[in-house]
Design a protein around this motif. Structure first.
Motif, short mmCIF file in Angstrom:
data_model
loop_
_atom_site.label_atom_id
_atom_site.label_comp_id
_atom_site.label_asym_id
_atom_site.label_seq_id
_atom_site.Cartn_x
_atom_site.Cartn_y
_atom_site.Cartn_z
N GLU A 259 49.99 13.21 0.07
CA GLU A 259 49.77 12.24 -0.95
C GLU A 259 48.71 12.84 -2.17
N THR A 260 48.21 13.74 -1.44
CA THR A 260 46.69 15.63 -2.67
C THR A 260 48.21 16.23 -2.70
N ARG A 261 48.95 16.98 -1.43
CA ARG A 261 49.25 18.06 -1.97
C ARG A 261 50.38 17.66 -3.31
N TRP B 52 54.93 17.00 -10.37
CA TRP B 52 54.34 15.77 -10.32
C TRP B 52 53.40 15.66 -11.38
N LYS C 11 50.13 15.13 -5.32
CA LYS C 11 49.26 15.25 -6.89
C LYS C 11 48.78 16.28 -7.73
N SER C 12 48.83 17.16 -6.80
CA SER C 12 48.39 18.39 -7.07
C SER C 12 49.64 19.63 -7.30
N GLN D 31 56.82 15.51 1.88
CA GLN D 31 55.99 16.43 2.78
C GLN D 31 56.54 16.66 3.94
N ASN E 190 47.50 10.51 2.92
CA ASN E 190 46.78 11.05 2.22
C ASN E 190 46.60 12.74 1.92
N ARG E 191 46.70 13.08 3.02
CA ARG E 191 47.07 14.70 2.95
C ARG E 191 48.37 15.14 1.87
#
Length: 103
Positions: A50-52, A59, A54-55, A41, A47-48
């Protein structure tokens, strides 16, 4: 003529071992795959990123492949149990038949 029960069991057991290994590999690699996808990324807070990740569709596809692999392995395991039950039923039938012949 159909295969002996032992041969049916061997064939399904081999498929189950392969499917279970594939499912385990996906499950055990989950955190490594996530880490690689997060690092790809670029320069942003973890954390940002990871959110990106996982969405993302990638993934979701990974998780789906992991679940599908476990489902395949589970279905083969059920087939093995069915063969075991069939063998047990056959043994009982034969034991009953032998007992009846003695009467």
């Amino acid at each position: 003529m159909s295969n002996p029960i032992s041969e049916e069991f061997r064939i399904i057991a081999k498929k189950w071992v392969e499917a279970d290994a594939a499912a385990n590999m996906l499950e055990e690699s989950k955190s490594a795959v996530l880490a690689k996808m997060i690092s790809a990324q670029g320069d942003m807070p973890v954390n940002r990123a990871e959110t990106r990740v996982k969405s993302s569709d990638d993934w979701s596809d990974y998780i789906k492949s992991m679940v599908d692999a476990r489902e395949k392995a589970s279905m083969l395991k059920v087939q093995l149990e069915y063969i075991r039950m069939r063998f047990s039923e056959w043994q009982s039938f034969e034991a009953n038949r032998r007992a009846e012949m003695k009467l």
